[in-house]
Design a protein around this motif. Sequence first.
Motif, PDB file in Angstrom:
ATOM      1  N   CYS A 160       0.989  -0.799   0.003  1.00  0.00           N
ATOM      2  CA  CYS A 160       0.036  -0.217  -0.091  1.00  0.00           C
ATOM      3  C   CYS A 160       0.554   1.444   0.114  1.00  0.00           C
ATOM      4  N   PRO A 161       0.631   2.528  -0.696  1.00  0.00           N
ATOM      5  CA  PRO A 161       1.585   3.872  -0.903  1.00  0.00           C
ATOM      6  C   PRO A 161       1.436   4.131   0.242  1.00  0.00           C
ATOM      7  N   ARG A 162       2.757   5.085   0.589  1.00  0.00           N
ATOM      8  CA  ARG A 162       2.470   5.571   2.304  1.00  0.00           C
ATOM      9  C   ARG A 162       1.992   7.400   2.073  1.00  0.00           C
ATOM     10  N   TYR A 163       2.118   7.687   0.772  1.00  0.00           N
ATOM     11  CA  TYR A 163       1.232   8.529   0.784  1.00  0.00           C
ATOM     12  C   TYR A 163       1.364   8.674  -0.824  1.00  0.00           C
ATOM     13  N   ILE A 164       0.212   9.164  -1.288  1.00  0.00           N
ATOM     14  CA  ILE A 164      -0.427   9.349  -2.907  1.00  0.00           C
ATOM     15  C   ILE A 164       0.273  10.287  -3.810  1.00  0.00           C
TER      16      ILE A 164
ATOM     17  N   SER B 261      -1.567  14.279  11.480  1.00  0.00           N
ATOM     18  CA  SER B 261      -0.504  12.866  11.228  1.00  0.00           C
ATOM     19  C   SER B 261      -0.604  12.379  10.412  1.00  0.00           C
ATOM     20  N   MET B 262      -1.550  12.436   9.655  1.00  0.00           N
ATOM     21  CA  MET B 262      -2.076  11.565   8.201  1.00  0.00           C
ATOM     22  C   MET B 262      -0.805  12.511   6.849  1.00  0.00           C
ATOM     23  N   LEU B 263      -0.383  13.624   7.706  1.00  0.00           N
ATOM     24  CA  LEU B 263      -0.060  14.275   6.372  1.00  0.00           C
ATOM     25  C   LEU B 263       1.880  14.415   5.987  1.00  0.00           C
ATOM     26  N   LYS B 264       2.524  14.624   5.025  1.00  0.00           N
ATOM     27  CA  LYS B 264       3.361  15.058   5.368  1.00  0.00           C
ATOM     28  C   LYS B 264       3.831  16.300   4.652  1.00  0.00           C
ATOM     29  N   LYS B 265       4.986  16.772   5.126  1.00  0.00           N
ATOM     30  CA  LYS B 265       5.173  18.455   4.655  1.00  0.00           C
ATOM     31  C   LYS B 265       5.879  18.478   3.264  1.00  0.00           C
TER      32      LYS B 265
ATOM     33  N   VAL C  65      -4.565  20.910  14.423  1.00  0.00           N
ATOM     34  CA  VAL C  65      -4.317  19.558  13.786  1.00  0.00           C
ATOM     35  C   VAL C  65      -4.993  18.809  12.759  1.00  0.00           C
ATOM     36  N   ALA C  66      -5.781  19.142  11.877  1.00  0.00           N
ATOM     37  CA  ALA C  66      -6.836  19.393  11.600  1.00  0.00           C
ATOM     38  C   ALA C  66      -6.712  19.968   9.790  1.00  0.00           C
ATOM     39  N   TYR C  67      -6.710  19.921   8.467  1.00  0.00           N
ATOM     40  CA  TYR C  67      -6.562  20.859   7.776  1.00  0.00           C
ATOM     41  C   TYR C  67      -7.451  20.050   6.034  1.00  0.00           C
ATOM     42  N   GLU C  68      -7.695  20.623   5.679  1.00  0.00           N
ATOM     43  CA  GLU C  68      -8.615  20.301   4.375  1.00  0.00           C
ATOM     44  C   GLU C  68      -8.092  20.444   3.111  1.00  0.00           C
ATOM     45  N   LEU C  69      -8.215  19.887   2.965  1.00  0.00           N
ATOM     46  CA  LEU C  69      -6.968  19.654   1.452  1.00  0.00           C
ATOM     47  C   LEU C  69      -7.494  19.712   0.256  1.00  0.00           C
ATOM     48  N   GLU C  70      -7.174  20.293  -1.043  1.00  0.00           N
ATOM     49  CA  GLU C  70      -7.477  20.607  -2.219  1.00  0.00           C
ATOM     50  C   GLU C  70      -8.020  19.042  -2.896  1.00  0.00           C
TER      51      GLU C  70
END
Length: 144
Positions: A14-18, A50-54, A30-35
């Motif tokens: 499974c890919p770690r990051y899309i 925690s699910m996001l990576k810079k 601690v929560a962000y909305e993505l486009e």
Amino acid sequence: MKGVMRFGKKGKLCPRYIRPYRISKRIDNVAYELELPQELAAVHPVFHISMLKKCMGDPSLIIPIENIRIKDSLSYEEIPVQILDRQVRKLRTKEVASVKVLWRNQFVEGATWEAEEDMKKIYPHLFQSGENADQGITFFLSTV
């Protein structure tokens, strides 16, 4: 993990990051909305930090998603563009010929070594015939 939507494969593969997506707004500390693009409309756009990576990558390396035909399974077909190099590996009893293939939507660093026999069967247009082999090559004469 019941009801969790995976992107493609399950388990170890499974890919770690899309891929990188822009943050449209900050919901909480601690929560962000993505486009997200239309293909990911089924995915809820709010994620925990925690699910996001810079991502501080080079914007010129990002491939536009419009050029890639993504299937319903969130996968796409790679098409070889050019043969970059050839090599013959000697094993104990036989020799295996390999070619380094440059794929569409990939950079030279993403080129892979493939078996020459398999590539000739699937993509014969990459291998020029003997009489047409010298047409695209420029020769320089030495004066020494």
